[in-house]
Design an enzyme around this catalytic site. Structure first.
Site, PDB file in Angstrom:
ATOM      1  N   LYS A  57       0.606  -1.188   0.044  1.00  0.00           N
ATOM      2  CA  LYS A  57      -0.001  -0.053  -0.248  1.00  0.00           C
ATOM      3  C   LYS A  57       0.896   1.416  -0.533  1.00  0.00           C
ATOM      4  CE  LYS A  57      -3.289   2.008   3.420  1.00  0.00           C
ATOM      5  NZ  LYS A  57      -3.981   2.136   4.521  1.00  0.00           N
ATOM      6  N   GLU A  99      10.648  -4.146   4.251  1.00  0.00           N
ATOM      7  CA  GLU A  99      11.200  -6.040   3.474  1.00  0.00           C
ATOM      8  C   GLU A  99      10.986  -6.270   1.756  1.00  0.00           C
ATOM      9  OE1 GLU A  99       9.390  -4.845   6.263  1.00  0.00           O
ATOM     10  OE2 GLU A  99       9.565  -6.074   7.804  1.00  0.00           O
ATOM     11  N   GLY A 101      -4.126  -2.151   5.850  1.00  0.00           N
ATOM     12  CA  GLY A 101      -3.361  -2.866   5.870  1.00  0.00           C
ATOM     13  C   GLY A 101      -4.212  -4.467   5.018  1.00  0.00           C
ATOM     14  N   ARG A 102      -4.211  -5.106   7.111  1.00  0.00           N
ATOM     15  CA  ARG A 102      -4.627  -6.266   7.693  1.00  0.00           C
ATOM     16  C   ARG A 102      -6.663  -6.439   7.031  1.00  0.00           C
ATOM     17  NH1 ARG A 102      -3.693  -2.618  10.944  1.00  0.00           N
ATOM     18  NH2 ARG A 102      -5.069  -1.572  12.126  1.00  0.00           N
ATOM     19  N   GLU A 156      -2.999  -6.359  15.673  1.00  0.00           N
ATOM     20  CA  GLU A 156      -2.396  -5.116  14.863  1.00  0.00           C
ATOM     21  C   GLU A 156      -4.521  -4.953  14.976  1.00  0.00           C
ATOM     22  OE1 GLU A 156      -1.450  -4.125  10.856  1.00  0.00           O
ATOM     23  OE2 GLU A 156       0.480  -4.140  11.976  1.00  0.00           O
ATOM     24  N   HIS A 179      -1.020 -32.929  19.333  1.00  0.00           N
ATOM     25  CA  HIS A 179       0.405 -33.557  19.516  1.00  0.00           C
ATOM     26  C   HIS A 179       1.218 -32.699  19.826  1.00  0.00           C
ATOM     27  CE1 HIS A 179      -1.228 -37.735  18.390  1.00  0.00           C
ATOM     28  NE2 HIS A 179      -2.260 -36.957  17.726  1.00  0.00           N
ATOM     29  N   LYS A 232      10.817   0.197  13.301  1.00  0.00           N
ATOM     30  CA  LYS A 232      10.594   0.847  12.230  1.00  0.00           C
ATOM     31  C   LYS A 232      11.878   1.926  11.942  1.00  0.00           C
ATOM     32  CE  LYS A 232       6.596  -0.663   9.759  1.00  0.00           C
ATOM     33  NZ  LYS A 232       5.173  -0.045   8.867  1.00  0.00           N
TER      34      LYS A 232
HETATM   35  O1  F6P Z   1       3.971  -2.684   9.571  1.00  0.00           O
HETATM   36  C1  F6P Z   1       2.750  -2.928   9.713  1.00  0.00           C
HETATM   37  C2  F6P Z   1       2.053  -2.686   8.508  1.00  0.00           C
HETATM   38  O2  F6P Z   1       2.023  -1.529   8.442  1.00  0.00           O
HETATM   39  C3  F6P Z   1       0.886  -3.503   7.674  1.00  0.00           C
HETATM   40  O3  F6P Z   1      -0.243  -3.013   8.575  1.00  0.00           O
HETATM   41  C4  F6P Z   1       0.636  -3.543   6.666  1.00  0.00           C
HETATM   42  O4  F6P Z   1      -0.233  -4.787   6.220  1.00  0.00           O
HETATM   43  C5  F6P Z   1       2.298  -3.921   6.351  1.00  0.00           C
HETATM   44  O5  F6P Z   1       2.809  -3.312   6.990  1.00  0.00           O
HETATM   45  C6  F6P Z   1       2.388  -4.176   4.756  1.00  0.00           C
HETATM   46  O6  F6P Z   1       2.324  -2.487   4.074  1.00  0.00           O
HETATM   47  P1  F6P Z   1       1.981  -2.248   3.082  1.00  0.00           P
HETATM   48  O7  F6P Z   1       1.619  -2.577   2.192  1.00  0.00           O
HETATM   49  O8  F6P Z   1       2.284  -0.921   2.800  1.00  0.00           O
HETATM   50  O9  F6P Z   1       3.777  -2.427   2.203  1.00  0.00           O
END
Ligand code: F6P
Length: 545
Positions: free
Chosen positions: A204, A210, A265-266, A351, A382, A510
């Site tokens: 987003k 990452e 995002g979630r 979150e 188990h 971050k």
């Molecule tokens: O660090 C948390 C977060 O902002 C989440 O809420 C989100 O789903 C994820 O990182 C990824 O964010 P993006 O879609 O902006 O890469």
């Protein structure tokens, strides 16, 4: 969101405390004995799902009082505000309109709905072209595999849905890379061919470390294999609200699908973030997934409180968190293809509701977001079920059980069903010390040995659990299931007074991560960090020599 009462200020709270106190020493089986209609009456149907919430430490009287809490906290108005697009995400001054993403009509939000429809058209085109073999890579070979690069909500939802709907997959292979650990990308690319691989960069913000790191490495993998910079549009699609950053990366606007600041995002799997799922299962199935969620939305916004499945689940979460001090919730899908469900729900619930102040910034003097955990049955039996049955921690559980299997292996599936029902029942009935002693004597042990071992075999029982069933795991029932948990999360948030749509708590980590990366790269930084971090930095430097 409006300024509101804290949970203990809501009407009926004290009565509920007294009821909980009494129920702590009540056997759940006694509740069934005293109330013959319980099994039937404590069951709800919605959008192809059935919720059996009869095995809870809950009487009809307690249920009524819990529903009273929901009324007094103004939940009805909040639900209307959610669907109507009011700025209920008050700290970011935005609506939270994930429901519009799966809607089949505009609900009065014509402009936004038009954007959603355009995005759906674009998704459909990409999904169909890929499935029809019309997309070619830099060498002219047909694209056969897509790799979703994203993290958090840009990974967990699409990954869960794609895996859960495996029986509906077409011929395009779908893969997922999330971790900044290079091993994640490296392992995924091992079996893939650069000439036939398309990357869907889901972010987003298009700023997530990452995702950007993995996307750059993917780009290098392509160019090392002979792709030119000008070929990259054949291998990259972006789903983002940051078109400028995507363009800077080298993804042209015709390869970009939108995300909006009014979708968290979630809560975004219903948007173009779900493109990999749409590619995997095809557009028709993806629309069925949206329709299942929409059916749950309709149920949530229009059902009476007492028959409202997400509301009841939210009330149960508050009941155990705040009146029984449970602090956790375990989700046990008895379907291997739902093994990612706990991961997805972890982000959704923790979150959203891992907050210590209410929407007005007032510190909350009570438990909020529970730790959510779990794994697919029967594996958990188990490993951690021992603690569920005999541990000192109360772990309210949700069993999720599709009644039919896609495998065609019905006899083996019967065993899975038997295990699920057995675990749910065992948690409730437990075993008294006397019954344990009798069982030991029956095994031929002498009295002294039976007395010695009986306390170890005894199980308290009365451990609360719900059973959520569906005919089979289909795109529609999966959509309904995920929407159910989204709305459950919303209900508990509002009872606690929380804004579930922001996530400020992830930011500082971050920032410090960027600072530490600078130090690992040899930058001086603004000064010494704490002694523990400085020692670990020295350890890392030593390990590099
Ligand atoms: O660090 C948390 C977060 O902002 C989440 O809420 C989100 O789903 C994820 O990182 C990824 O964010 P993006 O879609 O902006 O890469």
């Amino acid at each position: 969101m409006k300024s509101r009462k804290l949970l203990p200020e809501l009407s009926g709270y004290r009565d509920l405390q007294a009821m909980a106190q009494e129920l702590k020493s009540t056997a759940m089986e006694q509740l069934f004995a005293e109330d013959p209609g319980r099994a039937a009456d404590f069951t709800l149907q919605a959008a192809g799902l059935q919720l059996d919430y009869s095995k809870h430490l809950l009487t009809r009287q307690a249920l009524e009082a819990l529903l009273e809490l929901a009324i007094d906290c103004g939940l009805e108005g909040d639900v209307a505000a959610l669907f109507d697009g009011e700025h209920i995400n008050n700290t970011e001054d935005r609506p939270a309109l994930h429901t519009l993403l799966r809607a089949s009509s505009s609900h009065g939000m014509d402009d936004r709905f038009k954007q959603v429809c355009e995005s759906r058209d674009k998704m459909q085109r990409w999904a169909e072209q890929l499935n029809d073999g019309l997309r070619k890579g830099f060498s002219g070979a047909t694209i056969t595999d897509v790799v979703n690069i994203g993290i958090g909500g840009s990974d967990l939802g699409p990954r869960l849905v794609t895996e859960a709907l495996k029986p509906f997959h077409g011929s395009v292979g779908c893969h997922f890379v999330a971790n900044v650990d290079p091993a994640d990308l490296q392992d995924t690319l091992l079996d893939l061919d650069p000439e036939t691989t398309l990357f869907i960069v889901c972010s987003k913000s298009f700023r997530t470390e990452e995702t950007l790191t993995n996307s750059l490495a993917a780009r290098a993998w392509l160019t090392n294999a002979g792709a030119n910079e000008s070929d990259l549009d054949k291998h990259f699609v972006a789903v983002t609200s940051n078109l400028a950053a995507a363009a800077e990366f080298g993804i042209p606007s015709e390869n970009c699908l939108p995300m909006w600041d009014w979708v968290g995002g979630r809560y975004s799997v219903w948007s173009a973030i779900g493109l990999s799922c749409a590619v995997a299962v095809g557009w028709t199935r993806f629309r069925e997934f949206l329709a299942g969620a929409e059916a749950m939305d309709e149920h949530f916004r229009s059902s009476d409180p007492a028959a409202n499945m997400p509301l009841l689940m939210g009330l149960l979460e508050v009941w155990y968190s705040n009146f029984f001090d449970a602090g956790n919730h375990v989700v046990l899908p008895y379907d291997n293809s739902l093994q990612r469900l706990p991961d997805f729900l972890q982000q959704l619930t923790m979150e959203s509701n891992g907050k210590r102040v209410n929407a007005d910034g007032r510190p909350l003097p009570y438990n909020t977001g529970a730790v959510l955990w779990g794994s697919a049955g029967t594996m958990g039996q188990h490993s951690f079920h021992q603690l569920l049955h005999q541990g000192t921690l109360l772990c309210p559980a949700d069993f999720v059980l599709p009644l039919q299997t896609h495998t065609g292996m019905h006899e083996q599936h019967r065993r899975l069903v038997a295990n699920c029902l057995a675990q749910s029942r065992t948690l409730m009935v437990g075993r008294t010390p006397e019954a344990a002693r009798t069982a030991l004597l029956g095994r031929g042990l002498d009295e002294a040995e039976a007395d010695r071992l009986a306390p170890h075999l005894a199980m308290p029982g009365s451990r609360p659990n719900s059973v959520i069933t569906m005919e089979c795991l289909s795109p529609a029932t999966l959509g309904a299931l995920l929407a159910l948990y989204e709305h459950r999360t919303f209900c508990s948030a509002r009872l606690w007074g929380i804004n579930p749509f922001d996530q400020w708590g992830v930011e500082l980590g971050k920032e410090i991560g960027t600072e530490i990366l600078g130090r690992l790269c040899g930058e001086e930084g603004s000064g010494e960090m704490d002694p523990a971090t400085e020692r670990l930095l020295r350890e890392w430097r030593r390990a590099q020599t």
